[in-house]
Scaffold this active site. Structure first.
Site, short mmCIF file in Angstrom:
data_model
loop_
_atom_site.label_atom_id
_atom_site.label_comp_id
_atom_site.label_asym_id
_atom_site.label_seq_id
_atom_site.Cartn_x
_atom_site.Cartn_y
_atom_site.Cartn_z
CB CYS A 9 -5.48 3.64 -4.18
SG CYS A 9 -4.62 2.06 -4.42
CB CYS B 127 -0.92 0.00 1.22
SG CYS B 127 -1.96 1.46 1.34
#
Length: 317
Positions: free
Chosen positions: A249, A98
């Site tokens: 994101c 991530c």
């Protein structure tokens, strides 16, 4: 009767946590240097529940690499990776990487006193997508995300599309391109901001063919002009695998730029050769850069802010 989330939280009573975010992509963080805390799938989901838990797009556990098998494997490849980011999606499933999360992770390590990092210096972090270098900047952190690659390389090279995507708010299937940043992404180009606003991402988009490990899906609107003063600009919304729509994101922003640059290659060399891109997401702006690497493969750097916003202890019933 005790609800399922409350039951799971009861089992974690007394657990200290922090809450942090990177451009609105938010996480529950737990400090567990020796790998002594067990947080199962349902417990992760309970912690990340926005109504009955703390709330977050995912859970990050800070653990020394030598304390868990995945981290030990990373250490064998790079002894500098003292800390491992154990990241789970909001539904409890494992995620490889991530980009926003690793920035928040490093900010958490600094806040906990585990590491010091001066501006301009970098820290080596272990993840399930390999070793990542995270440098401290004036505006947050910059992460060398490593090389990008196409999920379906033969189709992508030939057509610049390899999938079809359908989601609520789009009247027909849209062509897409799947890019791996250590985790899978499928990128869809839209015509304008109105199309982007009309999307209903409360449901999982349909992707055919879907990458083997599932996929995050990014919906992108290129700016007009696409490149100004050598810098590209796009806007994006994303449905994350195992989470739903998120405000940002990091790996998705990188994949979206890779796909956009690939599509723009036919519009002239200036479009293709932009090495810096601003990606506007609902939670703010991140910057994506293409950087050369000694391994001969083009790497992607992601930079943006990270902030710890709260601390607490799970109370239980």
């Amino acid at each position: 009767m005790t609800s399922a989330p409350q039951h799971e939280l009861n089992q974690l009573a007394g657990l200290a946590f922090a809450k942090g975010h990177g451009t609105g992509n938010d996480f529950v963080l737990v400090d567990d240097p020796r790998g002594e805390i067990t947080i199962g799938v349902s417990a992760v989901a309970a912690l990340c529940d926005r109504h009955q838990g703390i709330g977050g797009d995912g859970l990050i556990r800070a653990v020394r690499s030598d304390s868990i098998p995945e981290g030990a494997a990373i250490l064998s490849a790079d002894e500098r990776a003292e800390w491992f980011m154990d990241y789970r999606n909001g539904d409890g499933s494992i995620a490889e990487m991530c980009g926003n999360g690793v920035r928040v992770f490093v900010d958490f390590l600094i806040a906990q006193g585990h590491v010091t990092l001066e501006h301009g210096d970098a820290l080596t972090i272990g993840t399930r997508a390999g070793v990542k270098q995270v440098a401290r900047t004036d505006n947050g952190y910059a992460v060398d995300m490593g090389p990008w690659e196409f999920v379906f390389p033969e189709a992508a090279q030939e057509k610049a599309i390899d999938s079809l995507v359908q989601t609520r708010g789009l009247d027909v299937n849209r062509p897409a391109l799947s890019v791996s940043m250590g985790n899978p992404h499928t990128v869809v180009a839209l015509a304008d901001d109105d199309e982007l606003k009309e999307l209903d991402l409360t449901h999982i988009p349909s992707v055919r063919p879907v990458p083997p490990q599932g996929t995050n899906v990014e919906f992108v609107v290129p700016s007009e002009p696409l490149v100004t003063d050598g810098v590209g600009n796009i806007s994006m919304r994303v449905h994350e695998r195992g989470v739903g729509e998120t405000q940002s994101c990091g790996t998705g922003a990188c994949a979206a730029v890779v796909a956009t640059r690939r599509w723009a290659a036919g519009d002239g060399p200036d479009q293709h050769q932009a090495d810096e891109w601003n990606v506007q997401v609902p939670g703010g702006t991140v910057v994506v850069k293409f950087i050369p690497s000694p391994d001969g493969r083009e790497h992607v750097e992601l930079s943006g802010p990270a902030q710890i916003v709260a601390r607490g202890v799970i109370a239980g019933a």
